[in-house]
Design a protein around this motif. Structure first.
Motif, PDB file in Angstrom:
ATOM      1  N   VAL A  38     -23.564  26.498  89.119  1.00 32.32           N
ATOM      2  CA  VAL A  38     -23.264  24.966  88.819  1.00 32.32           C
ATOM      3  C   VAL A  38     -24.839  24.356  88.800  1.00 32.32           C
ATOM      4  O   VAL A  38     -25.116  23.561  87.746  1.00 32.32           O
ATOM      5  CB  VAL A  38     -22.577  24.156  89.911  1.00 32.32           C
ATOM      6  CG1 VAL A  38     -22.425  22.662  89.771  1.00 32.32           C
ATOM      7  CG2 VAL A  38     -20.953  24.794  89.943  1.00 32.32           C
ATOM      8  N   VAL A  39     -25.445  24.618  89.500  1.00 27.98           N
ATOM      9  CA  VAL A  39     -26.935  23.949  89.866  1.00 27.98           C
ATOM     10  C   VAL A  39     -27.723  24.934  89.503  1.00 27.98           C
ATOM     11  O   VAL A  39     -28.280  26.132  89.862  1.00 27.98           O
ATOM     12  CB  VAL A  39     -27.226  23.591  91.371  1.00 27.98           C
ATOM     13  CG1 VAL A  39     -28.357  23.030  91.328  1.00 27.98           C
ATOM     14  CG2 VAL A  39     -26.076  22.532  91.733  1.00 27.98           C
ATOM     15  N   MET A  40     -28.394  24.500  87.932  1.00 31.93           N
ATOM     16  CA  MET A  40     -29.520  25.291  87.442  1.00 31.93           C
ATOM     17  C   MET A  40     -30.546  24.494  86.755  1.00 31.93           C
ATOM     18  O   MET A  40     -30.338  23.426  86.639  1.00 31.93           O
ATOM     19  CB  MET A  40     -29.028  26.295  86.319  1.00 31.93           C
ATOM     20  CG  MET A  40     -27.962  27.400  86.933  1.00 31.93           C
ATOM     21  SD  MET A  40     -27.436  28.406  85.569  1.00 31.93           S
ATOM     22  CE  MET A  40     -26.249  27.402  84.959  1.00 31.93           C
ATOM     23  N   PRO A  41     -31.795  25.184  86.858  1.00 28.97           N
ATOM     24  CA  PRO A  41     -33.071  24.371  86.123  1.00 28.97           C
ATOM     25  C   PRO A  41     -32.858  23.767  84.856  1.00 28.97           C
ATOM     26  O   PRO A  41     -32.882  22.560  84.695  1.00 28.97           O
ATOM     27  CB  PRO A  41     -34.147  25.263  86.319  1.00 28.97           C
ATOM     28  CG  PRO A  41     -33.901  26.381  87.171  1.00 28.97           C
ATOM     29  CD  PRO A  41     -32.278  26.440  86.958  1.00 28.97           C
ATOM     30  N   GLU A  42     -32.392  24.325  83.869  1.00 31.12           N
ATOM     31  CA  GLU A  42     -32.183  23.928  82.304  1.00 31.12           C
ATOM     32  C   GLU A  42     -31.231  23.053  82.152  1.00 31.12           C
ATOM     33  O   GLU A  42     -31.172  22.163  81.631  1.00 31.12           O
ATOM     34  CB  GLU A  42     -32.154  25.203  81.378  1.00 31.12           C
ATOM     35  CG  GLU A  42     -33.342  26.330  81.436  1.00 31.12           C
ATOM     36  CD  GLU A  42     -33.088  27.426  80.801  1.00 31.12           C
ATOM     37  OE1 GLU A  42     -31.960  27.316  80.051  1.00 31.12           O
ATOM     38  OE2 GLU A  42     -34.105  28.236  80.740  1.00 31.12           O
ATOM     39  N   MET A  43     -29.905  23.188  82.564  1.00 31.56           N
ATOM     40  CA  MET A  43     -28.904  22.358  82.568  1.00 31.56           C
ATOM     41  C   MET A  43     -27.811  22.980  83.598  1.00 31.56           C
ATOM     42  O   MET A  43     -27.930  24.003  83.986  1.00 31.56           O
ATOM     43  CB  MET A  43     -28.281  22.641  81.217  1.00 31.56           C
ATOM     44  CG  MET A  43     -27.489  23.971  80.715  1.00 31.56           C
ATOM     45  SD  MET A  43     -26.899  23.969  79.262  1.00 31.56           S
ATOM     46  CE  MET A  43     -28.557  24.297  78.144  1.00 31.56           C
ATOM     47  N   ASN A  44     -26.817  21.769  84.101  1.00 28.04           N
ATOM     48  CA  ASN A  44     -26.174  22.454  84.999  1.00 28.04           C
ATOM     49  C   ASN A  44     -24.861  23.193  84.421  1.00 28.04           C
ATOM     50  O   ASN A  44     -24.698  23.108  83.174  1.00 28.04           O
ATOM     51  CB  ASN A  44     -25.447  21.146  85.796  1.00 28.04           C
ATOM     52  CG  ASN A  44     -24.764  20.407  85.078  1.00 28.04           C
ATOM     53  OD1 ASN A  44     -23.607  20.479  84.175  1.00 28.04           O
ATOM     54  ND2 ASN A  44     -24.788  18.680  85.325  1.00 28.04           N
ATOM     55  N   GLY A  45     -24.051  23.683  85.103  1.00 26.55           N
ATOM     56  CA  GLY A  45     -22.967  24.624  84.670  1.00 26.55           C
ATOM     57  C   GLY A  45     -22.121  23.833  83.898  1.00 26.55           C
ATOM     58  O   GLY A  45     -21.303  24.731  82.850  1.00 26.55           O
ATOM     59  N   ARG A  46     -21.291  22.529  84.053  1.00 25.75           N
ATOM     60  CA  ARG A  46     -20.585  21.901  83.315  1.00 25.75           C
ATOM     61  C   ARG A  46     -21.527  21.716  81.861  1.00 25.75           C
ATOM     62  O   ARG A  46     -20.667  21.707  80.938  1.00 25.75           O
ATOM     63  CB  ARG A  46     -20.522  20.569  84.029  1.00 25.75           C
ATOM     64  CG  ARG A  46     -19.716  19.549  82.995  1.00 25.75           C
ATOM     65  CD  ARG A  46     -18.231  19.846  83.192  1.00 25.75           C
ATOM     66  NE  ARG A  46     -17.672  20.656  82.220  1.00 25.75           N
ATOM     67  CZ  ARG A  46     -16.579  21.477  82.310  1.00 25.75           C
ATOM     68  NH1 ARG A  46     -15.703  21.152  83.384  1.00 25.75           N
ATOM     69  NH2 ARG A  46     -16.162  22.186  81.514  1.00 25.75           N
ATOM     70  N   GLU A  47     -22.529  21.367  81.989  1.00 17.72           N
ATOM     71  CA  GLU A  47     -23.261  21.054  80.578  1.00 17.72           C
ATOM     72  C   GLU A  47     -23.074  22.453  79.696  1.00 17.72           C
ATOM     73  O   GLU A  47     -22.975  22.514  78.570  1.00 17.72           O
ATOM     74  CB  GLU A  47     -24.701  20.477  80.654  1.00 17.72           C
ATOM     75  CG  GLU A  47     -24.861  19.245  81.442  1.00 17.72           C
ATOM     76  CD  GLU A  47     -26.154  18.777  81.566  1.00 17.72           C
ATOM     77  OE1 GLU A  47     -26.606  17.686  81.660  1.00 17.72           O
ATOM     78  OE2 GLU A  47     -26.567  19.604  82.276  1.00 17.72           O
ATOM     79  N   LEU A  48     -23.393  23.586  80.455  1.00 18.42           N
ATOM     80  CA  LEU A  48     -23.334  24.903  79.770  1.00 18.42           C
ATOM     81  C   LEU A  48     -21.987  25.035  79.239  1.00 18.42           C
ATOM     82  O   LEU A  48     -21.677  25.739  78.127  1.00 18.42           O
ATOM     83  CB  LEU A  48     -23.856  26.040  80.860  1.00 18.42           C
ATOM     84  CG  LEU A  48     -23.709  27.334  80.274  1.00 18.42           C
ATOM     85  CD1 LEU A  48     -24.526  27.615  79.135  1.00 18.42           C
ATOM     86  CD2 LEU A  48     -24.045  28.335  81.394  1.00 18.42           C
ATOM     87  N   ALA A  49     -20.859  24.985  80.232  1.00 17.65           N
ATOM     88  CA  ALA A  49     -19.647  25.244  79.738  1.00 17.65           C
ATOM     89  C   ALA A  49     -19.153  24.337  78.358  1.00 17.65           C
ATOM     90  O   ALA A  49     -18.522  24.926  77.541  1.00 17.65           O
ATOM     91  CB  ALA A  49     -18.723  25.106  80.849  1.00 17.65           C
TER      92      ALA A  49
END
Length: 175
Positions: A110-121
């Motif tokens: 869920v928490v990542m540097p480039e974008m969060n997991g929701r944005e990725l999904a």
């Protein structure tokens, strides 16, 4: 993020942690657990055969921490999934756009540097609308939901998790 995971593990095991820091001298962390004065208990690993296995599916795992990514890959391979690792959200997006690989499930931090997991999904859904997603985090689902990153009814597993918990969760998602 690493300390959040450590804190979660310590709290799950009924322990506590203290931190002491001095400028120019460094920081010391002390971790305390209850001692067990009784007989030693040998924990037997659960046989993989009792766990739901892959039915030939392919899983992409997206995790920016190399150690956690490697551990996740090992767990998925133990369950006989075809595993595609991605070290970052942008790498996952590129792989989905460029490769013609059929992916049944994306497991993402869920928490990542480039974008969060929701944005990725959300980005991955524009490429493959029927793609299923499982979110994972060292934070609890309530904390993640309160930050507005995840809806309350999404597929979520809290780190650290056991192989069996992951196997059951994946099987529920994939059917």
């Amino acid at each position: 993020m690493g300390l959040a995971i450590v804190y979660g593990i310590i709290k799950q095991n009924k322990g506590f942690i203290t931190a002491y820091s001095e400028p120019g001298r460094g920081t010391t962390f002390k971790i305390y657990f209850q001692s067990n004065a009784g007989e030693a208990v040998t924990e037997r690993p659960e046989p993989v055969l009792d766990m739901p296995q892959s039915r030939g599916e392919t899983v992409m795992i997206v995790e920016d921490d190399p150690t956690v990514l490697e551990l996740g890959m090992m767990m998925l391979q133990q369950l006989e999934y075809v595993v595609i690792p991605a070290h970052s959200p942008n790498e996952a997006i590129r792989m989905l756009e460029e490769e013609n690989t059929e992916i049944d499930l994306v497991i993402t931090d869920v928490v990542m540097p480039e974008m969060n997991g929701r944005e990725l999904a959300d980005r991955l859904a524009t490429i493959r609308p029927d793609l299923k997603c499982l979110f994972m985090s060292g934070y609890t689902a309530n904390v993640i939901a309160q930050q507005g990153v995840l809806d309350k009814d999404v597929n979520f597993i809290q780190k650290p998790f056991r192989v069996k918990d992951l196997a059951v969760k994946i099987r529920r998602i994939l059917g």
